[in-house]
Design a protein around this motif. Structure first.
Motif, PDB file in Angstrom:
ATOM      1  N   GLU A 124      -0.933  -8.825 -11.307  1.00 48.57           N
ATOM      2  CA  GLU A 124      -1.882  -8.191 -10.374  1.00 48.57           C
ATOM      3  C   GLU A 124      -1.127  -7.330  -9.355  1.00 48.57           C
ATOM      4  N   ALA A 125       0.002  -7.861  -8.858  1.00 47.10           N
ATOM      5  CA  ALA A 125       0.796  -7.115  -7.879  1.00 47.10           C
ATOM      6  C   ALA A 125       1.331  -5.817  -8.485  1.00 47.10           C
ATOM      7  N   GLN A 126       1.764  -5.891  -9.744  1.00 40.29           N
ATOM      8  CA  GLN A 126       2.258  -4.689 -10.426  1.00 40.29           C
ATOM      9  C   GLN A 126       1.155  -3.637 -10.529  1.00 40.29           C
ATOM     10  N   ARG A 127      -0.058  -4.087 -10.818  1.00 39.93           N
ATOM     11  CA  ARG A 127      -1.201  -3.171 -10.952  1.00 39.93           C
ATOM     12  C   ARG A 127      -1.482  -2.454  -9.623  1.00 39.93           C
ATOM     13  N   LEU A 128      -1.274  -3.155  -8.509  1.00 38.78           N
ATOM     14  CA  LEU A 128      -1.606  -2.617  -7.185  1.00 38.78           C
ATOM     15  C   LEU A 128      -0.475  -1.781  -6.583  1.00 38.78           C
ATOM     16  N   ALA A 129       0.748  -2.007  -7.046  1.00 39.05           N
ATOM     17  CA  ALA A 129       1.921  -1.374  -6.415  1.00 39.05           C
ATOM     18  C   ALA A 129       2.086   0.075  -6.847  1.00 39.05           C
ATOM     19  N   SER A 167      10.019 -11.668   7.061  1.00 44.68           N
ATOM     20  CA  SER A 167      10.168 -11.065   5.746  1.00 44.68           C
ATOM     21  C   SER A 167       9.314  -9.802   5.617  1.00 44.68           C
ATOM     22  N   LEU A 168       8.069  -9.883   6.066  1.00 48.36           N
ATOM     23  CA  LEU A 168       7.153  -8.743   5.966  1.00 48.36           C
ATOM     24  C   LEU A 168       7.613  -7.579   6.851  1.00 48.36           C
ATOM     25  N   ALA A 169       8.332  -7.892   7.934  1.00 47.95           N
ATOM     26  CA  ALA A 169       8.813  -6.841   8.841  1.00 47.95           C
ATOM     27  C   ALA A 169       9.967  -6.046   8.230  1.00 47.95           C
ATOM     28  N   ALA A 170      10.561  -6.569   7.156  1.00 45.22           N
ATOM     29  CA  ALA A 170      11.769  -5.949   6.595  1.00 45.22           C
ATOM     30  C   ALA A 170      11.460  -4.806   5.619  1.00 45.22           C
ATOM     31  N   TYR A 171      10.182  -4.622   5.256  1.00 44.72           N
ATOM     32  CA  TYR A 171       9.829  -3.593   4.263  1.00 44.72           C
ATOM     33  C   TYR A 171       8.675  -2.733   4.768  1.00 44.72           C
ATOM     34  N   GLU A 172       8.655  -1.476   4.284  1.00 44.41           N
ATOM     35  CA  GLU A 172       7.658  -0.520   4.778  1.00 44.41           C
ATOM     36  C   GLU A 172       6.278  -0.740   4.149  1.00 44.41           C
ATOM     37  N   SER A 173       6.248  -0.782   2.811  1.00 44.01           N
ATOM     38  CA  SER A 173       4.963  -0.836   2.092  1.00 44.01           C
ATOM     39  C   SER A 173       5.004  -1.964   1.071  1.00 44.01           C
ATOM     40  N   ILE A 174       4.161  -2.965   1.276  1.00 43.89           N
ATOM     41  CA  ILE A 174       4.306  -4.246   0.569  1.00 43.89           C
ATOM     42  C   ILE A 174       3.033  -4.629  -0.172  1.00 43.89           C
ATOM     43  N   VAL A 175       3.208  -5.080  -1.423  1.00 48.89           N
ATOM     44  CA  VAL A 175       2.160  -5.877  -2.070  1.00 48.89           C
ATOM     45  C   VAL A 175       2.598  -7.329  -1.893  1.00 48.89           C
ATOM     46  N   TRP A 176       1.815  -8.044  -1.122  1.00 47.50           N
ATOM     47  CA  TRP A 176       2.210  -9.377  -0.634  1.00 47.50           C
ATOM     48  C   TRP A 176       1.616 -10.469  -1.518  1.00 47.50           C
ATOM     49  N   ILE A 177       2.470 -11.323  -2.071  1.00 48.33           N
ATOM     50  CA  ILE A 177       2.008 -12.514  -2.799  1.00 48.33           C
ATOM     51  C   ILE A 177       2.165 -13.702  -1.864  1.00 48.33           C
ATOM     52  N   ALA A 178       1.039 -14.374  -1.563  1.00 50.71           N
ATOM     53  CA  ALA A 178       1.062 -15.427  -0.541  1.00 50.71           C
ATOM     54  C   ALA A 178       0.127 -16.563  -0.911  1.00 50.71           C
ATOM     55  N   GLY A 179       0.280 -17.673  -0.183  1.00 51.98           N
ATOM     56  CA  GLY A 179      -0.611 -18.820  -0.343  1.00 51.98           C
ATOM     57  C   GLY A 179       0.120 -20.069  -0.801  1.00 51.98           C
ATOM     58  N   GLY A 180      -0.554 -21.195  -0.678  1.00 48.55           N
ATOM     59  CA  GLY A 180       0.022 -22.502  -0.994  1.00 48.55           C
ATOM     60  C   GLY A 180      -0.575 -23.530  -0.066  1.00 48.55           C
ATOM     61  N   LEU A 181       0.253 -24.454   0.444  1.00 52.27           N
ATOM     62  CA  LEU A 181      -0.204 -25.458   1.409  1.00 52.27           C
ATOM     63  C   LEU A 181       0.100 -24.983   2.827  1.00 52.27           C
ATOM     64  N   ALA A 182      -0.933 -24.894   3.664  1.00 52.91           N
ATOM     65  CA  ALA A 182      -0.770 -24.304   4.995  1.00 52.91           C
ATOM     66  C   ALA A 182      -0.109 -25.249   6.001  1.00 52.91           C
ATOM     67  N   GLY A 237       0.090  -3.341   9.107  1.00 48.65           N
ATOM     68  CA  GLY A 237       0.562  -1.976   8.885  1.00 48.65           C
ATOM     69  C   GLY A 237       1.528  -1.840   7.727  1.00 48.65           C
ATOM     70  N   HIS A 238       2.100  -2.961   7.277  1.00 47.17           N
ATOM     71  CA  HIS A 238       3.074  -2.918   6.172  1.00 47.17           C
ATOM     72  C   HIS A 238       2.426  -3.200   4.815  1.00 47.17           C
ATOM     73  N   LEU A 239       1.144  -3.571   4.808  1.00 51.60           N
ATOM     74  CA  LEU A 239       0.537  -4.090   3.575  1.00 51.60           C
ATOM     75  C   LEU A 239      -0.198  -3.011   2.789  1.00 51.60           C
ATOM     76  N   ARG A 240       0.193  -2.834   1.521  1.00 50.02           N
ATOM     77  CA  ARG A 240      -0.598  -2.020   0.605  1.00 50.02           C
ATOM     78  C   ARG A 240      -1.723  -2.869   0.005  1.00 50.02           C
ATOM     79  N   ALA A 241      -1.393  -4.139  -0.319  1.00 50.16           N
ATOM     80  CA  ALA A 241      -2.371  -5.034  -0.946  1.00 50.16           C
ATOM     81  C   ALA A 241      -1.849  -6.458  -0.834  1.00 50.16           C
ATOM     82  N   ALA A 242      -2.712  -7.427  -1.148  1.00 47.66           N
ATOM     83  CA  ALA A 242      -2.305  -8.836  -1.134  1.00 47.66           C
ATOM     84  C   ALA A 242      -2.868  -9.540  -2.361  1.00 47.66           C
ATOM     85  N   VAL A 243      -2.044 -10.435  -2.912  1.00 52.02           N
ATOM     86  CA  VAL A 243      -2.470 -11.295  -4.019  1.00 52.02           C
ATOM     87  C   VAL A 243      -2.313 -12.729  -3.532  1.00 52.02           C
ATOM     88  N   LEU A 244      -3.425 -13.474  -3.523  1.00 51.94           N
ATOM     89  CA  LEU A 244      -3.410 -14.817  -2.927  1.00 51.94           C
ATOM     90  C   LEU A 244      -3.585 -15.885  -3.999  1.00 51.94           C
TER      91      LEU A 244
END
Length: 474
Positions: free
Chosen positions: A430-435, A356-371, A385-392
Motif C-alpha cells: 500500500e505504501a509503495q502505491r502511495l509513494a 524519526s518523522l522530522a528527519a525526512y521531507e515527504s513520508i509515507v508513514w507506516i504506523a500502529g501497534g500497541l499504544a 507537514g511531512h506526510l504524503r500518506a499513512a498506512v495504519l
C-alpha cells in the motif's frame, strides 16, 4: 538493610520477584552468596517451569503462579524492573518494613571497594544509542569499559565478573531507577522526557521523578537537554555532591557550560579552560551515523559524559566514527523505483516516532501497534507537514487514524484491519502505491509491537523482508 554494602548474605531470606532476564541471574548470585532465595513468578507456563527446574536443581525455591504473596520470613525483595510498584507483593513488603531493590540496586550494593564509576544514561528515547556511543568514546581513550544495564553485559556480571573495568557506560530505564534508591553515578544524563510507560508509573509526574533519580548524588556532571526544559528542571531538583555541574547539550551554538553545534562541528564549551571565550572542537556532524538531528543530540550527550570523565577531544571523534547503529534504528533498507524504505521499528513510542518523522521531507508513514496508553494528537500535529500518506495497522491504529483525521485531514490514510503475519507485506505494498519518487516510506510505528510480533526486531525484519519482495518484483 541501610545504604552501605551488605557483606553478610549467609542465611538471609531473599525473595526474587520474576523469572525474567534479571530475576534468574539475581537469584543465582544471591544463592551463591549464601542467601536463602525464593523466586516468585506470576506465570506458570512451560518456559517458566523449565526455568524453575534449572533454579531448583541449584537449591533455589521457586513458586510459580503466585507472584502476589510475600513468602514467610522475607527480609529483602529483589524485583525484576518490569513489575509494577502497585503489585500486592510490594504492598505486603512495604507493610512488613521489608526493602525492595531492583537488579540495578543489587548490582550497586554488591560492587567491591575499588569498583569502576558509573556514567549513567536515561531518557524516553536514545538511551541505547547514547550508551553505545559513550562506550566507543571511552574505548577510544584507552579505557577498559562496557555498555551495560538494559543492553550488552548484565550489570551483575560487570560488577561481579573477573573483568576489571575503569568505568562503566550504564543504560537505565525508568523502571530500574524506580527500584534503585542508593545509586550514585559519577555523572549522568537525561536525554529527553516524553509520556511513556504511564500505565506502569501511574502519572507523568511519577515517571519524571523516577528518571530524575539518576542525578541524585552525582559527583561531576548532570547532563541535560537544552531543548527539553523538563530535563533541566530535574537537575535543579536533584541533590548532588558539592561542585557537581549542570551541563547542557544543544543542536544550536552552545552557551558556556554546554556542548553544541557550530558550522557542522560538535563543540565543547563546558570542559575547557576558559568557557566564556573559547570552545573545543570535538568532531564533525558527518562523524555521526546517521547524522539525523536526534542522533546528533545523542552524540553530544555521550560526548558530555565522556568529557566529564576526562576523555580527550580526539577520543570523542574516534569513538563516534567507530560507532555503528543497531538494526531497526532509522536503518535504510533499500531504494525501490526512486523511493527510500527506512526501518525505524525501534520507534515504539510517540517521542521516538516524532524524531524519526522530522528527519525526512515527504513520508509515507507506516504506523500502529500497541499504544501503551499513549495519545497521538501532538505527534500528528507536529508531523503533518511531512506526510504524503499513512498506512495504519495493529490493535490501536484507530487512535492514530482519529488524530490524523483531526490534525491532517488532507493526508490519505489506508486502514489495514488485520494483524496476521502477512499484514506487513500488505502495508508495504500500500505504501509503495502511495509513494512518489523522492519520498521515504518510513516504518516508525509509534507503538509497541507485541500485538502482532514477538518484538520490534521481528517487526523490522518483516518490513525489510517485504521491501525485498518489492525490489525483486521491481
Amino acid at each position: 538493610m541501610g545504604s552501605g554494602q551488605v557483606t553478610d548474605w549467609q542465611g538471609k531470606n531473599v525473595t526474587v520477584a520474576g523469572l525474567g532476564v534479571s530475576g534468574i541471574p539475581a537469584a543465582k548470585v544471591l544463592h551463591g552468596l549464601g542467601a536463602k532465595v525464593t523466586v516468585v513468578n506470576d506465570g506458570d507456563d512451560a518456559r517458566a517451569r523449565a526455568q524453575a527446574a534449572e533454579l531448583e536443581a541449584l537449591g533455589i525455591a521457586v513458586r510459580l503462579g503466585d507472584g502476589a504473596t510475600l513468602p514467610e520470613g522475607t527480609e529483602l525483595v529483589v524485583t525484576a524492573p518490569g513489575w509494577k510498584p502497585d503489585k500486592p507483593l510490594f504492598t505486603a513488603a512495604r507493610e512488613a518494613g521489608v526493602d525492595i531493590w531492583g537488579d540495578v540496586e543489587l548490582a550497586w550494593r554488591l560492587r567491591g571497594p575499588d569498583a569502576a564509576p558509573w556514567l549513567a544514561v536515561t531518557g524516553t528515547n536514545g538511551k541505547t544509542t547514547t550508551v553505545q556511543m559513550l562506550a566507543e568514546i571511552l574505548k577510544a581513550a584507552g579505557l577498559r569499559t562496557a555498555a551495560v544495564g538494559n543492553i550488552g553485559v548484565s550489570l551483575l556480571d560487570a560488577v561481579l565478573g573477573e573483568e576489571q573495568y575503569d568505568v562503566l557506560a550504564v543504560e537505565l530505564s525508568s523502571y530500574q531507577l524506580h527500584w534503585a534508591p542508593s545509586l550514585r553515578a559519577h555523572s549522568a544524563a537525561v536525554l529527553n522526557l516524553a509520556p511513556d510507560h504511564l500505565d506502569w508509573h501511574g502519572s507523568m509526574e511519577a515517571y519524571a521523578a523516577d528518571k530524575g533519580r539518576i542525578y541524585e548524588g552525582n559527583r561531576v556532571a548532570c547532563v541535560y537537554n537544552v531543548a527539553d526544559k523538563a530535563t533541566e528542571d530535574l537537575v535543579r531538583e536533584a541533590d548532588v555532591e558539592e561542585g557537581c555541574r549542570a551541563i547542557g547539550f544543544t543542536l544550536g551554538a552552545p552557551a558556556p557550560s554546554q556542548l553544541g553545534v557550530v558550522d557542522g562541528i560538535l563543540v565543547d564549551r563546558a570542559f575547557v579552560e576558559n568557557r566564556q571565550k573559547s570552545a573545543q572542537e570535538l568532531a564533525e556532524v558527518s562523524d555521526v551515523d546517521p547524522p539525523a538531528p536526534h542522533n546528533i543530540a545523542n552524540a553530544l550527550a555521550a560526548a558530555a559524559l565522556a568529557r566529564a570523565f576526562g576523555v580527550p577531544p580526539k577520543a570523542v571523534r574516534d569513538g563516534l566514527r567507530a560507532f555503528t547503529p543497531d538494526a531497526h534504528r532509522i536503518a535504510h533498507v533499500a531504494d525501490v523505483a526512486g523511493v527510500a524504505y527506512v526501518d525505524d521499528s525501534k520507534a515504539t513510542n510517540t517521542h521516538a516516532a516524532e524524531a524519526s518523522l522530522a528527519a525526512y521531507e515527504s513520508i509515507v508513514w507506516i504506523a500502529g501497534g500497541l499504544a501503551k496508553g499513549a495519545v497521538f494528537e501532538e505527534l500528528v500535529a507536529k508531523s503533518a507537514g511531512h506526510l504524503r500518506a499513512a498506512v495504519l495497522m495493529g490493535a490501536d491504529r484507530g487512535l492514530i487514524r482519529e488524530a490524523l483525521a483531526r490534525h491532517a485531514p488532507e493526508v490519505p490514510v489506508v486502514d489495514l484491519d488485520r494483524t496476521d503475519t502477512g499484514a506487513m507485506l500488505a502495508a508495504v505494498q500500500e505504501a509503495q502505491r502511495l509513494a512518489r519518487p523522492g519520498d521515504t516510506v518510513l516504518l516508525a510505528p509509534a507503538c509497541a509491537s507485541m500485538d502482532m510480533f514477538a518484538n520490534y526486531n521481528q517487526r523490522g525484519d518483516a518490513f525489510a523482508e517485504a521491501v525485498r519482495e518489492l525490489g525483486a518484483g521491481a
